[in-house]
Design a protein around this motif. Structure first.
Motif, PDB file in Angstrom:
ATOM      1  N   VAL A 251       0.831  -1.207   0.000  1.00 29.57           N
ATOM      2  CA  VAL A 251       0.000   0.000   0.000  1.00 29.57           C
ATOM      3  C   VAL A 251       0.865   1.256   0.000  1.00 29.57           C
ATOM      4  CG1 VAL A 251      -1.643   1.349   1.364  1.00 29.57           C
ATOM      5  CG2 VAL A 251      -2.014  -1.101   1.012  1.00 29.57           C
ATOM      6  N   ARG A 252       1.952   1.257   0.794  1.00 23.50           N
ATOM      7  CA  ARG A 252       2.839   2.412   0.823  1.00 23.50           C
ATOM      8  C   ARG A 252       3.418   2.687  -0.565  1.00 23.50           C
ATOM      9  NH1 ARG A 252       4.765   4.315   5.725  1.00 23.50           N
ATOM     10  NH2 ARG A 252       4.007   3.192   7.560  1.00 23.50           N
ATOM     11  N   LEU A 253       3.837   1.622  -1.246  1.00 25.95           N
ATOM     12  CA  LEU A 253       4.404   1.788  -2.577  1.00 25.95           C
ATOM     13  C   LEU A 253       3.349   2.294  -3.553  1.00 25.95           C
ATOM     14  CD1 LEU A 253       6.792   1.487  -4.471  1.00 25.95           C
ATOM     15  CD2 LEU A 253       6.225  -0.945  -4.724  1.00 25.95           C
ATOM     16  N   ALA A 254       2.123   1.759  -3.473  1.00 29.76           N
ATOM     17  CA  ALA A 254       1.050   2.201  -4.362  1.00 29.76           C
ATOM     18  C   ALA A 254       0.714   3.673  -4.125  1.00 29.76           C
ATOM     19  CB  ALA A 254      -0.185   1.328  -4.158  1.00 29.76           C
ATOM     20  N   CYS A 255       0.649   4.080  -2.861  1.00 29.48           N
ATOM     21  CA  CYS A 255       0.364   5.488  -2.557  1.00 29.48           C
ATOM     22  C   CYS A 255       1.469   6.392  -3.082  1.00 29.48           C
ATOM     23  CB  CYS A 255       0.206   5.683  -1.055  1.00 29.48           C
ATOM     24  SG  CYS A 255      -1.292   4.968  -0.347  1.00 29.48           S
ATOM     25  N   GLN A 256       2.708   5.961  -2.910  1.00 31.19           N
ATOM     26  CA  GLN A 256       3.842   6.748  -3.385  1.00 31.19           C
ATOM     27  C   GLN A 256       3.765   6.932  -4.895  1.00 31.19           C
ATOM     28  OE1 GLN A 256       7.703   5.130  -2.279  1.00 31.19           O
ATOM     29  NE2 GLN A 256       8.622   5.948  -4.147  1.00 31.19           N
ATOM     30  N   LEU A 257       3.503   5.851  -5.634  1.00 28.59           N
ATOM     31  CA  LEU A 257       3.463   5.921  -7.091  1.00 28.59           C
ATOM     32  C   LEU A 257       2.233   6.672  -7.593  1.00 28.59           C
ATOM     33  CD1 LEU A 257       4.701   2.302  -7.868  1.00 28.59           C
ATOM     34  CD2 LEU A 257       5.952   4.437  -8.226  1.00 28.59           C
ATOM     35  N   ALA A 258       1.181   6.700  -6.774  1.00 32.94           N
ATOM     36  CA  ALA A 258      -0.018   7.460  -7.130  1.00 32.94           C
ATOM     37  C   ALA A 258       0.087   8.921  -6.694  1.00 32.94           C
ATOM     38  CB  ALA A 258      -1.252   6.822  -6.501  1.00 32.94           C
ATOM     39  N   ALA A 259       1.204   9.261  -6.061  1.00 28.84           N
ATOM     40  CA  ALA A 259       1.423  10.630  -5.565  1.00 28.84           C
ATOM     41  C   ALA A 259       0.299  11.056  -4.625  1.00 28.84           C
ATOM     42  CB  ALA A 259       1.552  11.616  -6.728  1.00 28.84           C
ATOM     43  N   GLN A 260      -0.068  10.132  -3.723  1.00 30.19           N
ATOM     44  CA  GLN A 260      -1.102  10.412  -2.735  1.00 30.19           C
ATOM     45  C   GLN A 260      -0.550  10.147  -1.338  1.00 30.19           C
ATOM     46  OE1 GLN A 260      -5.010   8.796  -3.448  1.00 30.19           O
ATOM     47  NE2 GLN A 260      -4.774   8.851  -5.667  1.00 30.19           N
ATOM     48  N   PRO A 261      -1.110  10.788  -0.322  1.00 34.35           N
ATOM     49  CA  PRO A 261      -0.649  10.533   1.046  1.00 34.35           C
ATOM     50  C   PRO A 261      -0.785   9.052   1.394  1.00 34.35           C
ATOM     51  CG  PRO A 261      -2.143  12.411   0.970  1.00 34.35           C
ATOM     52  CD  PRO A 261      -2.208  11.767  -0.377  1.00 34.35           C
ATOM     53  N   CYS A 262       0.153   8.559   2.166  1.00 33.55           N
ATOM     54  CA  CYS A 262       0.105   7.153   2.566  1.00 33.55           C
ATOM     55  C   CYS A 262      -0.851   6.989   3.734  1.00 33.55           C
ATOM     56  CB  CYS A 262       1.494   6.657   2.939  1.00 33.55           C
ATOM     57  SG  CYS A 262       1.486   4.910   3.354  1.00 33.55           S
ATOM     58  N   ARG A 263      -2.019   6.454   3.423  1.00 35.97           N
ATOM     59  CA  ARG A 263      -3.032   6.180   4.440  1.00 35.97           C
ATOM     60  C   ARG A 263      -3.514   4.752   4.247  1.00 35.97           C
ATOM     61  NH1 ARG A 263      -7.480  10.308   2.956  1.00 35.97           N
ATOM     62  NH2 ARG A 263      -6.797   9.636   0.880  1.00 35.97           N
ATOM     63  N   LEU A 264      -3.852   4.093   5.310  1.00 36.83           N
ATOM     64  CA  LEU A 264      -4.353   2.720   5.205  1.00 36.83           C
ATOM     65  C   LEU A 264      -5.424   2.490   6.255  1.00 36.83           C
ATOM     66  CD1 LEU A 264      -4.285  -0.159   4.098  1.00 36.83           C
ATOM     67  CD2 LEU A 264      -2.412  -0.649   5.693  1.00 36.83           C
ATOM     68  N   GLN A 265      -6.586   2.042   5.798  1.00 38.48           N
ATOM     69  CA  GLN A 265      -7.666   1.670   6.705  1.00 38.48           C
ATOM     70  C   GLN A 265      -7.700   0.143   6.813  1.00 38.48           C
ATOM     71  OE1 GLN A 265     -11.244   3.267   5.001  1.00 38.48           O
ATOM     72  NE2 GLN A 265     -10.700   5.407   5.409  1.00 38.48           N
ATOM     73  N   VAL A 266      -7.526  -0.356   8.014  1.00 37.03           N
ATOM     74  CA  VAL A 266      -7.577  -1.803   8.242  1.00 37.03           C
ATOM     75  C   VAL A 266      -8.952  -2.143   8.801  1.00 37.03           C
ATOM     76  CG1 VAL A 266      -6.561  -3.760   9.448  1.00 37.03           C
ATOM     77  CG2 VAL A 266      -5.104  -1.858   8.658  1.00 37.03           C
ATOM     78  N   LEU A 267      -9.697  -2.969   8.080  1.00 42.88           N
ATOM     79  CA  LEU A 267     -11.034  -3.342   8.527  1.00 42.88           C
ATOM     80  C   LEU A 267     -10.931  -4.372   9.650  1.00 42.88           C
ATOM     81  CD1 LEU A 267     -12.908  -3.698   5.099  1.00 42.88           C
ATOM     82  CD2 LEU A 267     -12.743  -1.703   6.600  1.00 42.88           C
ATOM     83  N   PRO A 268     -11.483  -4.106  10.808  1.00 41.58           N
ATOM     84  CA  PRO A 268     -11.409  -5.071  11.917  1.00 41.58           C
ATOM     85  C   PRO A 268     -12.209  -6.323  11.613  1.00 41.58           C
ATOM     86  CG  PRO A 268     -12.882  -3.255  12.483  1.00 41.58           C
ATOM     87  CD  PRO A 268     -12.240  -2.881  11.179  1.00 41.58           C
ATOM     88  N   ASN A 269     -11.742  -7.447  12.124  1.00 41.45           N
ATOM     89  CA  ASN A 269     -12.412  -8.722  11.846  1.00 41.45           C
ATOM     90  C   ASN A 269     -13.857  -8.738  12.335  1.00 41.45           C
ATOM     91  OD1 ASN A 269     -10.149  -9.771  10.618  1.00 41.45           O
ATOM     92  ND2 ASN A 269      -9.399 -10.797  12.468  1.00 41.45           N
ATOM     93  N   TRP A 270     -14.136  -8.055  13.468  1.00 44.81           N
ATOM     94  CA  TRP A 270     -15.495  -8.098  14.001  1.00 44.81           C
ATOM     95  C   TRP A 270     -16.493  -7.443  13.047  1.00 44.81           C
ATOM     96  CZ3 TRP A 270     -18.032  -3.537  14.436  1.00 44.81           C
ATOM     97  CH2 TRP A 270     -17.270  -2.368  14.570  1.00 44.81           C
ATOM     98  N   LEU A 271     -16.006  -6.518  12.210  1.00 50.20           N
ATOM     99  CA  LEU A 271     -16.904  -5.825  11.285  1.00 50.20           C
ATOM    100  C   LEU A 271     -17.324  -6.722  10.117  1.00 50.20           C
ATOM    101  CD1 LEU A 271     -18.273  -3.141  10.503  1.00 50.20           C
ATOM    102  CD2 LEU A 271     -16.140  -2.499   9.332  1.00 50.20           C
ATOM    103  N   LEU A 272     -16.540  -7.759   9.834  1.00 47.81           N
ATOM    104  CA  LEU A 272     -16.838  -8.606   8.689  1.00 47.81           C
ATOM    105  C   LEU A 272     -18.116  -9.412   8.887  1.00 47.81           C
ATOM    106  CD1 LEU A 272     -13.252  -9.886   7.849  1.00 47.81           C
ATOM    107  CD2 LEU A 272     -14.502  -7.960   6.852  1.00 47.81           C
ATOM    108  N   THR A 273     -18.434  -9.745  10.133  1.00 56.32           N
ATOM    109  CA  THR A 273     -19.647 -10.540  10.367  1.00 56.32           C
ATOM    110  C   THR A 273     -20.907  -9.795   9.952  1.00 56.32           C
ATOM    111  OG1 THR A 273     -18.609 -11.807  12.150  1.00 56.32           O
ATOM    112  CG2 THR A 273     -21.020 -11.722  12.114  1.00 56.32           C
ATOM    113  N   PRO A 274     -21.159  -8.579  10.446  1.00 54.17           N
ATOM    114  CA  PRO A 274     -22.359  -7.879   9.976  1.00 54.17           C
ATOM    115  C   PRO A 274     -22.309  -7.533   8.493  1.00 54.17           C
ATOM    116  CG  PRO A 274     -21.032  -6.449  11.382  1.00 54.17           C
ATOM    117  CD  PRO A 274     -20.477  -7.817  11.513  1.00 54.17           C
TER     118      PRO A 274
END
Length: 334
Positions: free
Chosen positions: A255-278
């Motif tokens: 993700v860091r490499l993709a953000c760098q090559l897209a010239a965008q800030p390096c941000r990453l949202q990690v979806l918590p496992n508990w959210l996958l159930t609903p």
């Protein structure tokens, strides 16, 4: 940041194997998908005739033959394979375990029988689900140990083909890849979580543990490699891992490499496992993917060194692959 590129992550020309160059018809069962497209283009560059087969096939190259066929129809498959020298089974079924249980063994049986009757060679594109939860690198010698319903299906159909090879019913091979990414790979995990979101200026997302290593196969590499394998007589009767970059990137590194090559800030949202159930109650695709989450919760390392040693062909670096994928989306207006 990502580790330095391995020398294995460079496309080079074949050095140790000379393809036997079958000049007859090359038939693609499962046309219209991204791998079928890359494979078709690679075959056309070799001057080989291509037949596209699916329920609603479309041309990739101007001279392509088109033949409509349902792979669940034995007579239709027999007709689609007629006259072929090499057949590539690259079909994808609806991503539903019940559908896979009911349909994949039927498709494999029809394709084996058609290739057996017409004397066609068979290249089966497979994934790694049959390996299950692997500690260390996945190689062609990794035993089947599925830990999901979909993995059980893939192990069963691969065994169908391996048995047919052992019985000399068909001259075939299995070619496996890691998870896909690349231009046009719209249904891939990375398309949904990284490239779609970057194209909209949004933060990429990840499911599972972004600190774990994960291999990804670049789709143009997969297409070129399948075309090379299909044309190489000595490759049959074996299992091959398609060229996949040996850089040991974690999800976070990717993700860091993709953000760098897209010239965008390096941000990453990690979806918590508990959210996958609903979410799985509302989104069928998430529900079907939950049994595969083990692939994102520990290291997923795919070794394709056998292919590199044999053909002298490595894989595209992640940096070059990500750059080309981003460029293709900008060109397409995503």
């Amino acid at each position: 940041m990502p580790h330095p590129a391995s020398p294995a992550c460079t496309m080079t020309s074949p050095q140790t194997q000379i393809p036997s160059e079958p000049s007859g018809l090359h038939t693609i069962l499962g046309a219209n998908g991204v791998i079928a497209r890359e494979l078709s283009q690679a075959l056309e560059r070799q001057g080989l005739p291509v037949r596209q087969v699916s329920r609603h096939p479309r041309t990739v190259n101007p001279a392509d033959q088109l033949q409509a066929a349902d792979l669940l129809d034995a007579r239709a498959v027999l007709g689609a394979v007629a006259g072929s020298e090499v057949v590539y089974l690259v079909a994808g079924l609806v991503y539903d375990a019940a559908v896979w249980v009911a349909q994949w063994p039927v498709v494999m049986r029809h394709v084996i029988e058609a290739c057996e009757q017409h004397g066609a060679r068979l290249v089966f594109l497979d994934n790694v689900y049959a390996y299950g939860w692997v500690s260390g690198e996945m190689t062609e010698q990794t035993p089947f140990n599925p830990c999901s319903r979909k993995g059980e299906v893939r192990a069963a159909v691969a065994t169908q083909l391996l048995n047919a090879i052992a019985q000399s019913r068909v001259n075939a091979m299995i070619a496996r890849s890691a998870d896909f990414y690349g231009p046009g790979a719209a249904n891939s995990f990375l398309s949904f979580t990284v490239f779609d979101r970057l194209s909209k200026g949004k933060a990429p997302q990840w499911i599972g543990d972004p600190g774990k290593m994960h291999s990804f196969t670049y789709t143009p590499d997969a297409g070129r490699a399948l075309a090379l394998l299909g044309r190489t007589e000595s490759a049959y009767g074996q299992t091959w891992h398609l060229p996949t970059c040996a850089e040991t990137l974690t999800g976070d590194h990717f993700v860091r490499l993709a953000c760098q090559l897209a010239a965008q800030p390096c941000r990453l949202q990690v979806l918590p496992n508990w959210l996958l159930t609903p979410l799985s109650w509302l989104v069928p695709l998430i529900r079907e993917n939950r049994e595969m989450l083990y692939q994102l919760q520990r290291d997923y390392r795919f070794d394709s060194s056998k292919f590199t040693r044999t053909f002298g062909v490595g894989a595209t670096t992640y940096q070059d692959g990500i750059r080309a994928t981003l460029a293709s989306r900008a060109t397409a207006g995503h």
